[in-house]
Design an enzyme around this catalytic site. Structure first.
Site, PDB file in Angstrom:
ATOM      1  CB  THR A 119      44.981  48.501  31.556  1.00 56.54           C
ATOM      2  OG1 THR A 119      44.962  47.164  32.057  1.00 56.54           O
ATOM      3  CG2 THR A 119      45.042  48.467  30.043  1.00 56.54           C
ATOM      4  CG  ASN A 142      50.689  39.361  36.649  1.00 51.27           C
ATOM      5  OD1 ASN A 142      51.717  39.768  36.082  1.00 51.27           O
ATOM      6  ND2 ASN A 142      49.704  38.778  35.997  1.00 51.27           N
ATOM      7  CD  GLN A 176      49.909  41.568  41.586  1.00 51.61           C
ATOM      8  OE1 GLN A 176      49.644  41.330  42.765  1.00 51.61           O
ATOM      9  NE2 GLN A 176      48.999  41.441  40.626  1.00 51.61           N
ATOM     10  CB  SER A 210      46.253  48.707  39.886  1.00 53.95           C
ATOM     11  OG  SER A 210      44.918  48.477  39.546  1.00 53.95           O
ATOM     12  CB  ALA A 211      42.716  51.497  43.522  1.00 59.02           C
ATOM     13  CG  HIS A 212      41.784  46.039  41.231  1.00 58.91           C
ATOM     14  ND1 HIS A 212      42.352  46.810  40.258  1.00 58.91           N
ATOM     15  CD2 HIS A 212      41.895  44.762  40.809  1.00 58.91           C
ATOM     16  CE1 HIS A 212      42.785  46.035  39.276  1.00 58.91           C
ATOM     17  NE2 HIS A 212      42.529  44.779  39.594  1.00 58.91           N
ATOM     18  CB  THR A 237      34.568  64.357  34.680  1.00 57.20           C
ATOM     19  OG1 THR A 237      34.122  65.394  33.807  1.00 57.20           O
ATOM     20  CG2 THR A 237      34.160  64.674  36.106  1.00 57.20           C
ATOM     21  CB  CYS A 252      43.782  41.013  32.714  1.00 59.43           C
ATOM     22  SG  CYS A 252      44.302  41.541  34.361  1.00 59.43           S
TER      23      CYS A 252
END
Length: 385
Positions: A72, A140, A168, A188-190, A227, A322
Protein backbone atom coordinates in the site's frame (compact mmCIF):
# COMPACT_ATOMS: atom_id res chain seq x y z
CA UNK A 1 -4.06 -26.98 11.61
CA UNK A 2 -5.57 -30.41 10.96
CA UNK A 3 -8.89 -30.31 9.13
CA UNK A 4 -8.43 -26.74 7.89
CA UNK A 5 -8.33 -25.86 4.19
CA UNK A 6 -6.47 -22.57 3.71
CA UNK A 7 -7.45 -21.34 0.23
CA UNK A 8 -6.67 -17.63 0.60
CA UNK A 9 -3.09 -17.37 -0.64
CA UNK A 10 -3.75 -14.17 -2.58
CA UNK A 11 -4.46 -12.49 0.76
CA UNK A 12 -1.31 -13.87 2.35
CA UNK A 13 1.08 -16.77 1.81
CA UNK A 14 2.16 -18.59 4.98
CA UNK A 15 5.64 -17.41 6.01
CA UNK A 16 8.35 -19.82 4.89
CA UNK A 17 10.33 -21.53 7.68
CA UNK A 18 13.60 -20.05 6.41
CA UNK A 19 12.04 -16.58 6.58
CA UNK A 20 10.90 -17.07 10.16
CA UNK A 21 14.33 -18.37 11.20
CA UNK A 22 16.18 -15.46 9.57
CA UNK A 23 13.88 -12.91 11.17
CA UNK A 24 14.25 -14.50 14.60
CA UNK A 25 18.02 -14.22 14.28
CA UNK A 26 17.78 -10.53 13.41
CA UNK A 27 15.36 -9.80 16.24
CA UNK A 28 17.89 -11.25 18.68
CA UNK A 29 20.46 -8.68 17.55
CA UNK A 30 20.94 -5.00 18.33
CA UNK A 31 21.85 -2.33 15.86
CA UNK A 32 20.39 0.68 14.09
CA UNK A 33 21.42 0.58 10.41
CA UNK A 34 22.10 4.32 10.47
CA UNK A 35 24.75 3.89 13.19
CA UNK A 36 28.39 3.73 12.15
CA UNK A 37 29.57 1.28 14.80
CA UNK A 38 29.90 -2.48 14.28
CA UNK A 39 26.33 -3.36 15.22
CA UNK A 40 25.00 -0.66 12.93
CA UNK A 41 27.21 -1.81 10.06
CA UNK A 42 25.99 -5.38 10.50
CA UNK A 43 22.37 -4.22 10.33
CA UNK A 44 23.16 -2.13 7.25
CA UNK A 45 24.83 -5.10 5.59
CA UNK A 46 21.75 -7.23 6.14
CA UNK A 47 19.51 -4.59 4.58
CA UNK A 48 21.73 -4.16 1.54
CA UNK A 49 21.88 -7.93 0.98
CA UNK A 50 18.08 -8.05 0.98
CA UNK A 51 17.97 -5.04 -1.34
CA UNK A 52 20.25 -6.84 -3.78
CA UNK A 53 18.03 -9.94 -3.66
CA UNK A 54 14.88 -7.94 -4.46
CA UNK A 55 16.68 -6.13 -7.26
CA UNK A 56 17.82 -9.43 -8.76
CA UNK A 57 14.32 -10.89 -8.52
CA UNK A 58 12.89 -7.99 -10.54
CA UNK A 59 15.90 -7.46 -12.82
CA UNK A 60 16.66 -4.00 -11.45
CA UNK A 61 19.47 -1.92 -9.98
CA UNK A 62 19.69 -2.21 -6.16
CA UNK A 63 19.94 1.57 -5.97
CA UNK A 64 16.40 1.76 -7.37
CA UNK A 65 14.89 -0.39 -4.60
CA UNK A 66 12.97 1.48 -1.87
CA UNK A 67 11.71 -0.48 1.14
CA UNK A 68 8.32 0.55 2.50
CA UNK A 69 5.84 -0.64 5.13
CA UNK A 70 3.99 -2.71 2.53
CA UNK A 71 2.47 -2.73 -0.92
CA UNK A 72 0.00 0.00 0.00
CA UNK A 73 2.72 2.48 0.91
CA UNK A 74 4.79 1.49 -2.13
CA UNK A 75 1.82 2.18 -4.39
CA UNK A 76 1.18 5.52 -2.70
CA UNK A 77 4.84 6.47 -3.02
CA UNK A 78 4.77 5.80 -6.75
CA UNK A 79 1.52 7.65 -7.42
CA UNK A 80 2.13 10.59 -5.10
CA UNK A 81 5.89 10.87 -5.41
CA UNK A 82 6.27 10.55 -9.16
CA UNK A 83 5.87 14.28 -9.76
CA UNK A 84 2.98 13.88 -12.16
CA UNK A 85 -0.19 15.87 -11.47
CA UNK A 86 -2.33 13.66 -13.67
CA UNK A 87 -2.85 10.02 -12.65
CA UNK A 88 -4.77 7.35 -14.53
CA UNK A 89 -5.53 3.94 -12.99
CA UNK A 90 -7.28 0.88 -14.34
CA UNK A 91 -10.83 0.26 -13.12
CA UNK A 92 -9.78 -3.02 -11.50
CA UNK A 93 -6.83 -1.80 -9.45
CA UNK A 94 -6.42 -2.69 -5.81
CA UNK A 95 -7.90 -0.01 -3.55
CA UNK A 96 -4.38 1.02 -2.49
CA UNK A 97 -3.91 2.28 -6.05
CA UNK A 98 -7.47 3.34 -6.79
CA UNK A 99 -7.67 5.38 -3.61
CA UNK A 100 -4.11 6.71 -3.47
CA UNK A 101 -4.69 9.98 -5.33
CA UNK A 102 -7.80 12.13 -5.25
CA UNK A 103 -9.17 12.79 -8.71
CA UNK A 104 -7.40 9.90 -10.43
CA UNK A 105 -8.93 9.08 -13.81
CA UNK A 106 -10.25 5.59 -14.47
CA UNK A 107 -9.24 3.48 -17.46
CA UNK A 108 -12.09 1.07 -18.28
CA UNK A 109 -11.81 -2.68 -18.70
CA UNK A 110 -13.82 -5.08 -20.83
CA UNK A 111 -16.19 -7.80 -19.62
CA UNK A 112 -13.26 -10.12 -18.99
CA UNK A 113 -11.55 -7.55 -16.77
CA UNK A 114 -8.83 -6.73 -19.31
CA UNK A 115 -7.62 -3.16 -19.70
CA UNK A 116 -9.09 -1.30 -22.69
CA UNK A 117 -5.88 -0.25 -24.44
CA UNK A 118 -7.69 1.91 -27.00
CA UNK A 119 -9.42 3.79 -24.18
CA UNK A 120 -6.06 4.33 -22.49
CA UNK A 121 -4.66 5.86 -25.66
CA UNK A 122 -7.71 8.10 -26.09
CA UNK A 123 -7.52 9.34 -22.51
CA UNK A 124 -3.84 10.19 -22.81
CA UNK A 125 -4.31 11.84 -26.20
CA UNK A 126 -7.11 14.06 -24.87
CA UNK A 127 -4.86 15.88 -22.38
CA UNK A 128 -1.13 16.52 -22.71
CA UNK A 129 -0.65 17.12 -18.97
CA UNK A 130 2.31 14.97 -17.82
CA UNK A 131 0.74 11.78 -16.48
CA UNK A 132 1.37 8.55 -14.64
CA UNK A 133 -0.53 5.37 -15.58
CA UNK A 134 -0.96 2.56 -13.05
CA UNK A 135 -1.90 -0.93 -14.27
CA UNK A 136 -1.57 -4.05 -12.11
CA UNK A 137 0.14 -7.15 -13.48
CA UNK A 138 -2.53 -9.61 -12.29
CA UNK A 139 -5.78 -8.97 -10.49
CA UNK A 140 -5.92 -10.14 -6.90
CA UNK A 141 -9.63 -11.05 -7.08
CA UNK A 142 -10.04 -12.68 -10.49
CA UNK A 143 -6.46 -13.59 -11.36
CA UNK A 144 -6.86 -11.91 -14.77
CA UNK A 145 -3.47 -10.94 -16.22
CA UNK A 146 -3.18 -7.46 -17.71
CA UNK A 147 -1.37 -6.43 -20.93
CA UNK A 148 1.10 -4.31 -19.00
CA UNK A 149 3.84 -4.22 -21.62
CA UNK A 150 1.39 -3.03 -24.28
CA UNK A 151 -0.04 -0.42 -21.91
CA UNK A 152 3.49 0.79 -21.14
CA UNK A 153 4.29 1.23 -24.83
CA UNK A 154 1.13 3.30 -25.35
CA UNK A 155 1.75 5.39 -22.24
CA UNK A 156 5.40 6.08 -23.01
CA UNK A 157 4.51 7.11 -26.56
CA UNK A 158 2.27 9.76 -24.98
CA UNK A 159 4.99 10.87 -22.55
CA UNK A 160 3.47 9.19 -19.47
CA UNK A 161 5.23 7.25 -16.73
CA UNK A 162 3.96 3.75 -15.83
CA UNK A 163 3.56 2.04 -12.46
CA UNK A 164 2.69 -1.63 -12.03
CA UNK A 165 1.44 -3.30 -8.86
CA UNK A 166 2.93 -6.79 -9.29
CA UNK A 167 2.24 -8.05 -5.77
CA UNK A 168 0.47 -11.20 -7.00
CA UNK A 169 3.17 -12.19 -9.51
CA UNK A 170 6.01 -13.93 -7.61
CA UNK A 171 5.64 -17.69 -7.75
CA UNK A 172 2.82 -17.40 -10.29
CA UNK A 173 4.25 -15.32 -13.16
CA UNK A 174 7.68 -14.46 -14.47
CA UNK A 175 8.81 -11.05 -13.26
CA UNK A 176 11.02 -8.80 -15.37
CA UNK A 177 11.03 -5.04 -14.97
CA UNK A 178 12.62 -4.34 -18.35
CA UNK A 179 10.34 -6.82 -20.13
CA UNK A 180 7.28 -5.11 -18.69
CA UNK A 181 8.70 -1.74 -19.68
CA UNK A 182 7.38 0.04 -16.59
CA UNK A 183 8.99 2.84 -14.60
CA UNK A 184 7.90 1.65 -11.13
CA UNK A 185 7.05 -1.80 -9.77
CA UNK A 186 5.47 -2.73 -6.43
CA UNK A 187 6.03 -6.01 -4.55
CA UNK A 188 4.75 -7.12 -1.15
CA UNK A 189 6.55 -9.66 1.06
CA UNK A 190 3.54 -11.45 2.50
CA UNK A 191 2.33 -12.39 -0.98
CA UNK A 192 5.44 -14.54 -1.50
CA UNK A 193 6.11 -16.25 1.81
CA UNK A 194 7.69 -13.29 3.55
CA UNK A 195 6.37 -11.33 6.53
CA UNK A 196 3.48 -8.91 6.53
CA UNK A 197 4.28 -5.23 6.93
CA UNK A 198 7.11 -4.89 4.43
CA UNK A 199 6.98 -3.96 0.76
CA UNK A 200 9.14 -2.45 -1.91
CA UNK A 201 8.92 0.03 -4.75
CA UNK A 202 11.41 -0.70 -7.50
CA UNK A 203 12.31 1.81 -10.19
CA UNK A 204 13.66 1.22 -13.65
CA UNK A 205 16.46 3.73 -12.99
CA UNK A 206 18.73 4.16 -9.99
CA UNK A 207 18.43 7.94 -10.26
CA UNK A 208 14.62 7.90 -10.48
CA UNK A 209 12.98 11.17 -9.57
CA UNK A 210 10.82 10.25 -6.58
CA UNK A 211 9.68 12.65 -3.88
CA UNK A 212 9.18 11.09 -0.41
CA UNK A 213 5.72 11.01 1.13
CA UNK A 214 7.17 10.28 4.59
CA UNK A 215 9.45 13.05 5.80
CA UNK A 216 11.84 13.46 8.69
CA UNK A 217 14.85 11.36 7.85
CA UNK A 218 17.35 10.52 5.14
CA UNK A 219 16.77 6.76 4.96
CA UNK A 220 16.33 4.91 1.67
CA UNK A 221 18.36 7.52 -0.21
CA UNK A 222 15.99 10.19 1.11
CA UNK A 223 13.03 8.52 -0.57
CA UNK A 224 11.40 7.13 2.59
CA UNK A 225 12.06 8.48 6.08
CA UNK A 226 12.05 6.26 9.16
CA UNK A 227 14.24 3.62 10.79
CA UNK A 228 14.20 0.55 8.62
CA UNK A 229 12.28 -2.60 9.60
CA UNK A 230 15.42 -4.75 9.62
CA UNK A 231 13.75 -8.06 10.45
CA UNK A 232 11.00 -7.53 7.88
CA UNK A 233 13.49 -6.51 5.21
CA UNK A 234 15.69 -9.53 5.91
CA UNK A 235 12.65 -11.82 5.77
CA UNK A 236 11.66 -10.26 2.46
CA UNK A 237 15.15 -10.81 1.11
CA UNK A 238 15.11 -14.47 2.11
CA UNK A 239 11.71 -14.94 0.46
CA UNK A 240 13.07 -13.35 -2.73
CA UNK A 241 16.17 -15.54 -2.69
CA UNK A 242 14.06 -18.67 -2.23
CA UNK A 243 11.79 -17.57 -5.07
CA UNK A 244 14.78 -17.17 -7.38
CA UNK A 245 15.99 -20.62 -6.37
CA UNK A 246 12.66 -22.14 -7.36
CA UNK A 247 12.75 -20.27 -10.66
CA UNK A 248 16.27 -21.52 -11.37
CA UNK A 249 15.14 -25.09 -10.70
CA UNK A 250 12.96 -24.89 -13.80
CA UNK A 251 10.60 -27.83 -14.20
CA UNK A 252 11.31 -29.09 -10.70
CA UNK A 253 10.61 -25.69 -9.16
CA UNK A 254 8.10 -23.01 -10.03
CA UNK A 255 7.00 -24.71 -13.24
CA UNK A 256 5.73 -27.82 -11.51
CA UNK A 257 4.16 -25.78 -8.70
CA UNK A 258 2.29 -23.57 -11.16
CA UNK A 259 1.11 -26.59 -13.16
CA UNK A 260 -0.07 -28.28 -9.98
CA UNK A 261 -2.04 -25.21 -8.91
CA UNK A 262 -3.58 -24.86 -12.37
CA UNK A 263 -4.69 -28.47 -12.39
CA UNK A 264 -6.32 -28.11 -8.97
CA UNK A 265 -7.92 -24.79 -9.95
CA UNK A 266 -9.33 -26.26 -13.16
CA UNK A 267 -10.65 -29.29 -11.29
CA UNK A 268 -12.33 -27.05 -8.71
CA UNK A 269 -14.05 -24.97 -11.40
CA UNK A 270 -15.15 -27.95 -13.48
CA UNK A 271 -16.58 -29.73 -10.44
CA UNK A 272 -18.27 -26.57 -9.14
CA UNK A 273 -20.05 -25.96 -12.43
CA UNK A 274 -21.00 -29.62 -12.81
CA UNK A 275 -22.41 -29.88 -9.30
CA UNK A 276 -24.10 -26.46 -9.22
CA UNK A 277 -25.22 -25.55 -12.76
CA UNK A 278 -25.96 -21.95 -11.74
CA UNK A 279 -22.33 -21.35 -10.73
CA UNK A 280 -20.37 -18.68 -12.59
CA UNK A 281 -16.59 -18.62 -13.01
CA UNK A 282 -15.55 -14.99 -13.40
CA UNK A 283 -12.78 -14.10 -15.85
CA UNK A 284 -12.33 -17.62 -17.18
CA UNK A 285 -12.19 -16.44 -20.80
CA UNK A 286 -9.05 -14.43 -20.08
CA UNK A 287 -5.51 -15.47 -19.24
CA UNK A 288 -5.39 -15.82 -15.46
CA UNK A 289 -3.04 -16.68 -12.63
CA UNK A 290 -2.91 -20.45 -12.31
CA UNK A 291 -3.84 -20.37 -8.64
CA UNK A 292 -6.89 -18.09 -8.67
CA UNK A 293 -10.61 -18.75 -9.13
CA UNK A 294 -13.38 -16.20 -8.68
CA UNK A 295 -16.52 -18.27 -8.25
CA UNK A 296 -20.05 -16.88 -7.97
CA UNK A 297 -23.08 -18.59 -6.46
CA UNK A 298 -25.96 -16.39 -7.67
CA UNK A 299 -28.47 -15.61 -4.97
CA UNK A 300 -26.13 -16.36 -2.08
CA UNK A 301 -24.29 -13.23 -0.88
CA UNK A 302 -20.52 -13.50 -0.75
CA UNK A 303 -20.37 -12.79 2.98
CA UNK A 304 -22.77 -15.67 3.63
CA UNK A 305 -20.53 -18.00 1.65
CA UNK A 306 -17.38 -16.86 3.40
CA UNK A 307 -18.89 -17.37 6.85
CA UNK A 308 -20.50 -20.72 6.00
CA UNK A 309 -17.24 -22.03 4.55
CA UNK A 310 -15.29 -20.78 7.56
CA UNK A 311 -17.57 -22.75 9.87
CA UNK A 312 -16.59 -25.84 7.89
CA UNK A 313 -12.87 -25.05 8.21
CA UNK A 314 -12.49 -23.71 4.67
CA UNK A 315 -10.92 -20.25 4.36
CA UNK A 316 -11.56 -18.10 1.29
CA UNK A 317 -12.15 -14.38 0.67
CA UNK A 318 -14.75 -12.16 -0.92
CA UNK A 319 -13.07 -9.39 -2.86
CA UNK A 320 -9.76 -8.07 -1.55
CA UNK A 321 -8.77 -8.91 2.02
CA UNK A 322 -7.79 -5.34 2.87
CA UNK A 323 -10.81 -3.79 4.59
CA UNK A 324 -10.24 -4.60 8.26
CA UNK A 325 -12.32 -7.76 8.08
CA UNK A 326 -15.20 -6.16 6.21
CA UNK A 327 -16.87 -8.02 3.35
CA UNK A 328 -17.99 -5.42 0.83
CA UNK A 329 -19.24 -5.48 -2.79
CA UNK A 330 -16.39 -5.90 -5.24
CA UNK A 331 -15.40 -2.80 -7.20
CA UNK A 332 -13.50 -5.07 -9.59
CA UNK A 333 -16.49 -7.20 -10.55
CA UNK A 334 -18.72 -4.14 -10.88
CA UNK A 335 -16.15 -2.57 -13.23
CA UNK A 336 -16.34 -5.71 -15.37
CA UNK A 337 -20.04 -5.07 -15.83
CA UNK A 338 -21.26 -8.10 -13.89
CA UNK A 339 -24.83 -7.87 -12.62
CA UNK A 340 -25.27 -7.47 -8.84
CA UNK A 341 -26.57 -11.01 -8.43
CA UNK A 342 -23.19 -12.23 -9.66
CA UNK A 343 -20.85 -9.46 -8.44
CA UNK A 344 -22.28 -9.59 -4.93
CA UNK A 345 -22.19 -13.37 -4.76
CA UNK A 346 -18.60 -14.19 -5.73
CA UNK A 347 -15.83 -15.60 -3.57
CA UNK A 348 -12.15 -15.92 -4.35
CA UNK A 349 -10.40 -19.26 -3.99
CA UNK A 350 -6.62 -18.84 -4.21
CA UNK A 351 -4.22 -21.76 -3.99
CA UNK A 352 -0.60 -22.20 -2.99
CA UNK A 353 2.06 -24.72 -4.03
CA UNK A 354 1.14 -26.96 -1.07
CA UNK A 355 -2.62 -26.89 -1.72
CA UNK A 356 -4.07 -30.38 -2.05
CA UNK A 357 -6.88 -32.24 -3.76
CA UNK A 358 -8.34 -32.89 -0.30
CA UNK A 359 -8.61 -29.14 0.31
CA UNK A 360 -10.38 -28.69 -3.02
CA UNK A 361 -12.84 -31.43 -2.13
CA UNK A 362 -13.40 -29.88 1.30
CA UNK A 363 -14.30 -26.60 -0.39
CA UNK A 364 -16.61 -28.28 -2.88
CA UNK A 365 -18.40 -30.33 -0.22
CA UNK A 366 -19.09 -27.27 1.96
CA UNK A 367 -19.94 -25.00 -0.96
CA UNK A 368 -22.33 -27.45 -2.62
CA UNK A 369 -24.00 -28.17 0.73
CA UNK A 370 -24.58 -24.43 1.14
CA UNK A 371 -26.04 -24.20 -2.36
CA UNK A 372 -28.43 -27.03 -1.52
CA UNK A 373 -29.51 -25.34 1.72
CA UNK A 374 -30.19 -22.11 -0.18
CA UNK A 375 -32.48 -23.91 -2.61
CA UNK A 376 -30.26 -23.93 -5.68
CA UNK A 377 -30.40 -26.84 -8.11
CA UNK A 378 -27.67 -29.32 -7.31
CA UNK A 379 -26.69 -32.07 -9.74
CA UNK A 380 -26.74 -35.78 -9.05
CA UNK A 381 -22.94 -35.68 -8.89
CA UNK A 382 -23.23 -33.49 -5.82
CA UNK A 383 -25.81 -35.76 -4.22
CA UNK A 384 -23.45 -38.71 -4.68
CA UNK A 385 -20.39 -36.85 -3.41
Amino acid sequence: MTGVAYLDHNAGVPALPQVVAAMAEVLAETGNPSAVHAFGRRARSRIEAARAALAELAGADPAAVVFTSGGTEANALALRGCGRSRVLVSAVEHVSVGGAVAGAETIPVDGDGILDLAALDRLLAADDTPALVSVMLANNETGVIQPVAEAARIAHARGALVHCDAAQAPGRLSLDLSGLGVDFLTLSAHKMGGPAGIGVLIGSKSDMDLAPILLGGGQERRRRAGTENIAGIVGFGVAATLQMGRMAAGGSGDGDAILGMRNLRDRLEAEAMARVPAAVVVGNRAERLANTSCLALPGVPAQVQVMALDLEGVMVSAGAACSSGKVEPSRVLAAMGLPPEVAGCAVRVSLGPASSAAEIEAFLAAWVALARRKGLDVSDAAEAA
